[in-house]
Design a protein around this motif. Structure first.
Motif, PDB file in Angstrom:
ATOM      1  N   LEU A  32       6.589   0.765  -5.052  1.00  0.00           N
ATOM      2  CA  LEU A  32       6.361   0.652  -3.613  1.00  0.00           C
ATOM      3  C   LEU A  32       7.509   1.363  -2.899  1.00  0.00           C
ATOM      4  O   LEU A  32       8.685   1.041  -3.123  1.00  0.00           O
ATOM      5  N   GLU A  34      10.003   2.940   0.191  1.00  0.00           N
ATOM      6  CA  GLU A  34      10.826   2.252   1.183  1.00  0.00           C
ATOM      7  C   GLU A  34      10.042   1.924   2.439  1.00  0.00           C
ATOM      8  O   GLU A  34      10.238   0.880   3.064  1.00  0.00           O
ATOM      9  N   ARG A  36       6.955   1.232   2.474  1.00  0.00           N
ATOM     10  CA  ARG A  36       5.896   0.301   2.065  1.00  0.00           C
ATOM     11  C   ARG A  36       4.512   0.758   2.548  1.00  0.00           C
ATOM     12  O   ARG A  36       3.681  -0.066   2.979  1.00  0.00           O
ATOM     13  N   ASP A  37       4.268   2.058   2.436  1.00  0.00           N
ATOM     14  CA  ASP A  37       2.987   2.583   2.918  1.00  0.00           C
ATOM     15  C   ASP A  37       2.228   3.369   1.853  1.00  0.00           C
ATOM     16  O   ASP A  37       1.330   4.145   2.175  1.00  0.00           O
ATOM     17  N   ALA A  39       0.764   1.812  -1.002  1.00  0.00           N
ATOM     18  CA  ALA A  39       0.033   0.890  -1.873  1.00  0.00           C
ATOM     19  C   ALA A  39      -1.446   1.252  -1.939  1.00  0.00           C
ATOM     20  O   ALA A  39      -2.104   1.448  -0.911  1.00  0.00           O
ATOM     21  N   ILE A 124       3.428  -6.259   0.695  1.00  0.00           N
ATOM     22  CA  ILE A 124       2.528  -5.177   1.101  1.00  0.00           C
ATOM     23  C   ILE A 124       1.844  -5.573   2.403  1.00  0.00           C
ATOM     24  O   ILE A 124       1.053  -6.522   2.438  1.00  0.00           O
TER      25      ILE A 124
END
Length: 339
Positions: A32, A34, A36-37, A39, A124
């Motif tokens: 994942l 930094e 968090r986009d 996934a 997430i």
């Protein structure tokens, strides 16, 4: 490697029952980032597990639509399954014994709520792409309706927004086969084994269809009394029995029949209108479970969706077999920001 998330609280089911404890088995591939986009969440079907590499060949690889070098790929084992998430073979804390047939009834929405709990635990928020095929698609479309702002892109492969009378009839026929086994109901892991084998053979008829069988199971002239189609059915039934159990299979089939994104939301049309994700619908030319016509109807009801089709002789199972066609369709949809 399989991992586990223990919820730590009672889990209330849509049916009104409560699981005293909930464990979710899952796999991840990649990292994942930094922001968090990155996934990508895969919802699996029927007897599959959370290890996508195992049951969906040539998908979790470099350059494929599930690329661990670019994405954080997640797959959670569904509620009721044989592969680690709380199900009929787990011990009921209230009795100290496995649930077996006493496992409480649950729904597709319960499966999705378990996914949501895991996504929260993994940190997430936004999901770059949610991918579901067959009954994995049931979960994916339900999730996209439940949390429209969470899902950026949605890929629905050979699936539907509501269990059809045809699919429910197929499931009921399989349940009847399991119930016909006199051992089903006994308090042991291998109860209902013969019924499970028969149920699997019934299901396979719909997964492959006549084109698939006629292409691959022709008899040879040298052995006129040995029917390849017969031995194939027997083998597939025995193969499932070696890795699965009748209680999970029965419970999950029953959960699948509850699928209806329109329940309590003003109907299917109103529910699908909630979807905000950019959506790709993929049909299979010879699928008799979710026909191309039904897939086009789904496309017509989901805003901003596009329809693509895989040509295959292997019916519904084409999504497992035609990995090159599937990658050609899904890779740009998931990975190209301009698509």
């Amino acid at each position: 490697m399989v991992r586990y998330f223990d919820y730590g609280k009672p889990f209330l089911l849509e049916t009104g029952h409560t699981l005293p404890a909930l464990r979710i088995a899952y796999h991840t591939y990649g990292t994942l980032n930094e922001a968090r986009d990155n996934a990508v969440w895969v919802c699996h079907a029927l007897t599959a597990n959370s290890d996508v590499r195992e049951w969906w060949p040539h998908t979790v690889e470099a350059g494929r639509f599930l690329d661990p070098a670019r994405q954080f790929v997640v797959c959670a084992n569904i509620l009721g399954s044989h592969y680690g998430t709380t199900g009929p073979l787990h011990v009921n804390p209230a009795t100290g014994k496995p649930y077996y047939r006493d496992f409480p009834p649950f729904t597709i929405r319960d499966m999705v709520r378990a996914h949501q709990l895991l996504a929260d635990a993994l940190g997430i928020g936004r999901i770059r792409a949610l991918v579901g095929s067959s009954v994995g698609g049931f979960q994916a479309v339900e999730w996209a309706v439940t949390e429209p702002q969470r899902i950026e892109r949605l890929a629905l492969i050979a699936t539907s927004a509501k269990a059809s009378p045809w699919s429910i009839a197929v499931d009921e026929t399989q349940r009847m086969a399991i119930e016909a086994d006199a051992t089903f109901g006994e308090a042991r892991d291998d109860a209902g084994r013969a019924g499970l084998a028969a149920a699997r053979a019934i299901g396979l008829l719909t997964y492959r269809g006549p084109a698939g069988y006629n292409l691959t199971q022709q008899d040879t002239e040298e052995q006129p009394a040995v029917h390849r189609a017969s031995t194939y059915q027997q083998y597939q039934g025995e193969k499932l029995c070696r890795r699965y159990n009748a209680y999970s299979y029965y419970a999950i089939l029953s959960a699948f029949d509850t699928h209806d994104v329109g329940r309590g939301r003003g109907g299917v049309v109103a529910a699908l209108a909630r979807i905000e994700a950019r959506t790709l619908i993929v049909g299979i030319s010879t699928d008799i479970v979710f026909t191309p016509a039904e897939m086009r109807e789904l496309h017509a009801l989901i805003p901003r969706s596009v329809y693509r089709q895989i040509d295959s002789s292997f019916g519904h199972d084409g999504f497992l077999v035609e990995h090159e066609q599937l990658n050609e369709i899904l890779s740009p949809f998931i990975n190209d920001p301009q698509v």
